[in-house]
Design an enzyme around this catalytic site. Sequence first.
Site: not given
Length: 277
Positions: A214, A248
Site C-alpha cells: 500500500k 492479508r
Amino acid sequence: MQIGNREFDTKNNTYVMGILNVTPDSFSDGGRYNSIDRALAQAERMMGEGADIIDIGGESTRPGYTMISDEEETDRVVPVIEAVKARFDIPVSLDTYKSRVAQAGLRAGADLINDIWGLKYDSGMGRVIAEADVPCCLMHNREQADYTDFETEWCEDLAETVRLAKQAGIRNDRIILDPGVGFGKTYENNLTAIRCLDKLSQFGYPVLLGTSRKSVIGLTLDVPADERVIGTVATTVYAVTCGCAFVRVHDVKENVQAIRMTQAILGGNELCSIKSK
C-alpha cells in the site's frame, strides 16, 4: 474461529490471507489473474507458499477506482470461487461490500465475506452474512480523511460497525476487525492505525492487518508497488507482536516466513501451521 472446514486458533497464531484479484485494474496486480486458469495457478502457488485463506476480489478499490455494477462484479468472482473450491481444499474469502455480490459468492462456495465498508455501504450486507452464518472481516473506512481526533474517532467508527453487526444478528464468533490501512486516512493516519493496533483489543475480536504494497509503504520507502515486499514484511512482523490473527498479503512466501521467525523468537505456543517451500 471456524472458517470453511478449518478451525483457526486466532488467539495463538497469525494466519496469511493471500490476495487473488480477478480485476483488470487493481493497483499492483491488475489484469494478471483475470482468467480462470491464471487465477487457479496463482491460488495454487499461494497455497504452496503457505496461504491459509484465499481472498478473491472482483472490483479494484484503489484510490480513484471506478465502481462497477453488481452484475459485472458477480460475473468476475463467481466462476473463480467455484473453480477454486472445486480444485482446492482451502477456505475462500470474498472481498466485496455489496450484498447481492456477497449472496452470489456465498452460493458459489465462499466461506467468509470481507467488507471494506464495515457494513456501512450496503444496508443489506449484515443480513446476508447473518443468514448465511459465515465469518466476516469488517474494515474501518470513511468517505473522507476528516478527523478531529483520529484515534478516538477511528475506534468510535469501528464500534459503530460492531453495533451494526450485532443488530443484524451476526454472531460474535463470526467477526474479524480490520483497522483499514489505506482507506479514508492520511499518510499519518495510516501509520497511527498500524502503530495503535493494540487499541483494537478493546473490542475482543480477531484483527486482520492489510498493508500489502500500500501507499503508506511506498511513501515511507519511496518505492513503487512492486518493490514494497520488505516494507510489507516489516508490518507483518509488527502485526505478530501485536497479536493480530490475520495478515492479508500479495507476497505469501515472504510473509509466512516472517511470521514463523517472529513467532519462534517470541516463543509462542504455536508456529504458523503451514511451512513455506
